[in-house]
Write an enzyme that holds these catalytic residues in place. Structure first.
Site, PDB file in Angstrom:
ATOM      1  CE1 TYR A   1      17.479  12.294 -24.264  1.00  0.00           C
ATOM      2  CE2 TYR A   1      17.822  11.583 -26.522  1.00  0.00           C
ATOM      3  CZ  TYR A   1      17.683  12.591 -25.598  1.00  0.00           C
ATOM      4  OH  TYR A   1      17.762  13.915 -26.005  1.00  0.00           O
TER       5      TYR A   1
ATOM      6  CB  VAL B   1       8.974  18.795 -14.994  1.00  0.00           C
ATOM      7  CG1 VAL B   1       8.903  20.305 -14.907  1.00  0.00           C
ATOM      8  CG2 VAL B   1      10.276  18.332 -15.632  1.00  0.00           C
TER       9      VAL B   1
ATOM     10  CB  ILE C   1      22.117  20.992 -29.819  1.00  0.00           C
ATOM     11  CG1 ILE C   1      20.990  20.573 -30.779  1.00  0.00           C
ATOM     12  CG2 ILE C   1      22.180  22.502 -29.656  1.00  0.00           C
ATOM     13  CD1 ILE C   1      21.147  21.007 -32.218  1.00  0.00           C
TER      14      ILE C   1
ATOM     15  CB  SER D   1      15.870  13.386 -29.341  1.00  0.00           C
ATOM     16  OG  SER D   1      17.102  12.904 -29.822  1.00  0.00           O
TER      17      SER D   1
ATOM     18  CB  ALA E   1      11.684   4.313 -24.874  1.00  0.00           C
ATOM     19  CB  SER E   2      11.785   9.187 -22.895  1.00  0.00           C
ATOM     20  OG  SER E   2      12.975   9.778 -23.393  1.00  0.00           O
ATOM     21  CE  LYS E   3      14.273  13.805 -25.162  1.00  0.00           C
ATOM     22  NZ  LYS E   3      13.759  15.088 -24.676  1.00  0.00           N
TER      23      LYS E   3
ATOM     24  CG  ASN F   1      14.439  22.374 -22.907  1.00  0.00           C
ATOM     25  OD1 ASN F   1      14.976  22.075 -23.976  1.00  0.00           O
ATOM     26  ND2 ASN F   1      15.142  22.617 -21.809  1.00  0.00           N
TER      27      ASN F   1
HETATM   28  P1  NAD Z   1      21.005  20.152 -20.504  1.00  0.00           P
HETATM   29  O1  NAD Z   1      21.361  18.961 -19.670  1.00  0.00           O
HETATM   30  O2  NAD Z   1      22.061  21.128 -20.838  1.00  0.00           O
HETATM   31  O3  NAD Z   1      19.777  20.934 -19.848  1.00  0.00           O
HETATM   32  C1  NAD Z   1      18.646  20.258 -19.355  1.00  0.00           C
HETATM   33  C2  NAD Z   1      18.076  21.057 -18.187  1.00  0.00           C
HETATM   34  O4  NAD Z   1      16.947  20.313 -17.663  1.00  0.00           O
HETATM   35  C3  NAD Z   1      19.081  21.206 -17.030  1.00  0.00           C
HETATM   36  O5  NAD Z   1      19.134  22.556 -16.611  1.00  0.00           O
HETATM   37  C4  NAD Z   1      18.528  20.280 -15.961  1.00  0.00           C
HETATM   38  O6  NAD Z   1      18.834  20.683 -14.634  1.00  0.00           O
HETATM   39  C5  NAD Z   1      17.028  20.344 -16.248  1.00  0.00           C
HETATM   40  N1  NAD Z   1      16.316  19.199 -15.669  1.00  0.00           N
HETATM   41  C6  NAD Z   1      16.723  17.904 -15.631  1.00  0.00           C
HETATM   42  N2  NAD Z   1      15.823  17.160 -14.983  1.00  0.00           N
HETATM   43  C7  NAD Z   1      14.820  17.987 -14.585  1.00  0.00           C
HETATM   44  C8  NAD Z   1      13.623  17.805 -13.860  1.00  0.00           C
HETATM   45  N3  NAD Z   1      13.255  16.594 -13.404  1.00  0.00           N
HETATM   46  N4  NAD Z   1      12.826  18.874 -13.635  1.00  0.00           N
HETATM   47  C9  NAD Z   1      13.189  20.106 -14.078  1.00  0.00           C
HETATM   48  N5  NAD Z   1      14.318  20.338 -14.771  1.00  0.00           N
HETATM   49  C10 NAD Z   1      15.127  19.297 -15.021  1.00  0.00           C
HETATM   50  O7  NAD Z   1      20.348  19.533 -21.824  1.00  0.00           O
HETATM   51  P2  NAD Z   1      20.109  20.190 -23.283  1.00  0.00           P
HETATM   52  O8  NAD Z   1      21.120  19.621 -24.189  1.00  0.00           O
HETATM   53  O9  NAD Z   1      19.922  21.663 -23.181  1.00  0.00           O
HETATM   54  O10 NAD Z   1      18.732  19.487 -23.640  1.00  0.00           O
HETATM   55  C11 NAD Z   1      17.461  20.118 -23.548  1.00  0.00           C
HETATM   56  C12 NAD Z   1      16.412  19.205 -24.174  1.00  0.00           C
HETATM   57  O11 NAD Z   1      16.738  18.969 -25.543  1.00  0.00           O
HETATM   58  C13 NAD Z   1      16.339  17.827 -23.522  1.00  0.00           C
HETATM   59  O12 NAD Z   1      14.994  17.389 -23.495  1.00  0.00           O
HETATM   60  C14 NAD Z   1      17.153  16.955 -24.452  1.00  0.00           C
HETATM   61  O13 NAD Z   1      16.774  15.604 -24.384  1.00  0.00           O
HETATM   62  C15 NAD Z   1      16.796  17.578 -25.788  1.00  0.00           C
HETATM   63  N6  NAD Z   1      17.785  17.285 -26.836  1.00  0.00           N
HETATM   64  C16 NAD Z   1      19.069  17.737 -26.729  1.00  0.00           C
HETATM   65  C17 NAD Z   1      19.964  17.440 -27.752  1.00  0.00           C
HETATM   66  C18 NAD Z   1      21.376  17.917 -27.723  1.00  0.00           C
HETATM   67  O14 NAD Z   1      22.129  17.586 -28.662  1.00  0.00           O
HETATM   68  N7  NAD Z   1      21.812  18.685 -26.750  1.00  0.00           N
HETATM   69  C19 NAD Z   1      19.549  16.666 -28.840  1.00  0.00           C
HETATM   70  C20 NAD Z   1      18.250  16.220 -28.900  1.00  0.00           C
HETATM   71  C21 NAD Z   1      17.356  16.544 -27.886  1.00  0.00           C
END
Ligand code: NAD
Length: 244
Positions: free
Chosen positions: A152, A61, A185, A139, A154-156, A87
């Site tokens: 991270y 993406v 999470i 985030s 900065a992006s969020k 996501n």
């Molecule tokens: P995760 O790593 O378990 O899943 C992320 C998914 O995104 C993976 O399946 C990965 O292959 C896919 N991905 C990565 N780069 C990609 C790309 N260039 N194109 C398409 N797909 C791609 O992460 P998660 O914990 O499920 O996080 C999901 C979202 O929630 C993220 O944006 C993360 O920053 C955000 N987030 C997570 C938490 C947490 O505590 N887990 C907290 C705050 C925000």
């Protein structure tokens, strides 16, 4: 039938959101970066078992050409795009003074530019429909900042600006744009942290537990559904009261 597109949905929060929106009755377009992400993974079967259509679209993406092609294909296959959940995300953590330019650029491309790529291609479809919901995954690090997550955060934080600007541009077209800011999470992403880091975070959470992916998916379900029709431009923190 309405269609929801969820980026980075092979696992973690994205997979939980896809399953929840399928339960809500949406047809589901899953996306992830490679076929490998869907190996030894029964997400597609689980969603189809809920009686909705489900298809996988492999695309990075952060790549605008791949996104343009993919969104076109989803529109052809499903007819409409009603909900977009941006996501997909990665971390490449490190302190600012030691952070490589490569890791800075990569995180900005995957977490931030991807949201631009997806919204730029999906918004015109929703504008023509005069309806749509866009939910962007920020985030708590983007809201409050976090030591060791300069790139991270900065992006969020940028995602919050993009959400608010898009909500102002698209509101009159019947499109709601909101962001979610999860705390800690339990997913493969947070599994990468050391036990010491996990313990330090737990001490900062009022509820004294980590969040479950279903607790994010429930709020996405609200933002994608009829009860949030007058909610736009908002950032909803789901963190169990994490104070950073
Ligand atoms: P995760 O790593 O378990 O899943 C992320 C998914 O995104 C993976 O399946 C990965 O292959 C896919 N991905 C990565 N780069 C990609 C790309 N260039 N194109 C398409 N797909 C791609 O992460 P998660 O914990 O499920 O996080 C999901 C979202 O929630 C993220 O944006 C993360 O920053 C955000 N987030 C997570 C938490 C947490 O505590 N887990 C907290 C705050 C925000």
């Amino acid at each position: 039938m309405a269609t929801a597109v969820i980026t980075g949905s092979a696992r973690g929060i994205g997979a939980a959101i896809a399953q929840r929106l399928a339960k809500d009755g949406f047809d589901i377009a899953l996306n992830d970066i490679s076929e490998k992400s869907f190996e030894n993974n029964d997400i597609v079967e689980k969603i189809k078992a809920l009686g909705v259509k489900c298809q996988v679209y492999i695309a990075d993406v952060s790549d605008s050409a791949q996104v343009e092609e993919t969104v076109k294909k989803i529109k052809e296959d499903f007819g409409t795009i009603d909900v977009l959940v941006n996501n997909a995300g990665i971390t490449r953590d490190g302190l600012l003074a030691r952070m490589s330019e490569e890791n800075y650029d990569l995180v900005i491309a995957v977490n931030q530019k991807s949201v631009f790529n997806m919204m730029k291609n999906v918004a015109p479809i929703m504008m023509k429909q005069r309806s749509g919901r866009i939910i962007n995954m920020s985030s708590v690090a983007g809201v409050h900042g976090n030591a060791g997550q300069f790139n991270y955060s900065a992006s969020k934080a940028a995602i919050i600006g993009m959400t608010k600007s898009a909500s102002k541009e698209l509101g009159s077209r019947g499109i709601n744009v909101n962001a979610i800011a999860p705390g800690f999470i339990k997913t493969p992403m947070t599994d990468q942290l050391t036990d010491q880091q996990k313990k330090a975070i737990l001490d900062l959470i009022s509820m004294r537990r980590y969040g479950e992916v279903e607790e994010i998916a429930g709020v996405v379900s609200f933002l994608a559904g009829p009860d949030s029709s007058y909610v736009t431009g908002q950032v909803i923190e789901i963190s169990g009261g994490l104070s950073m």
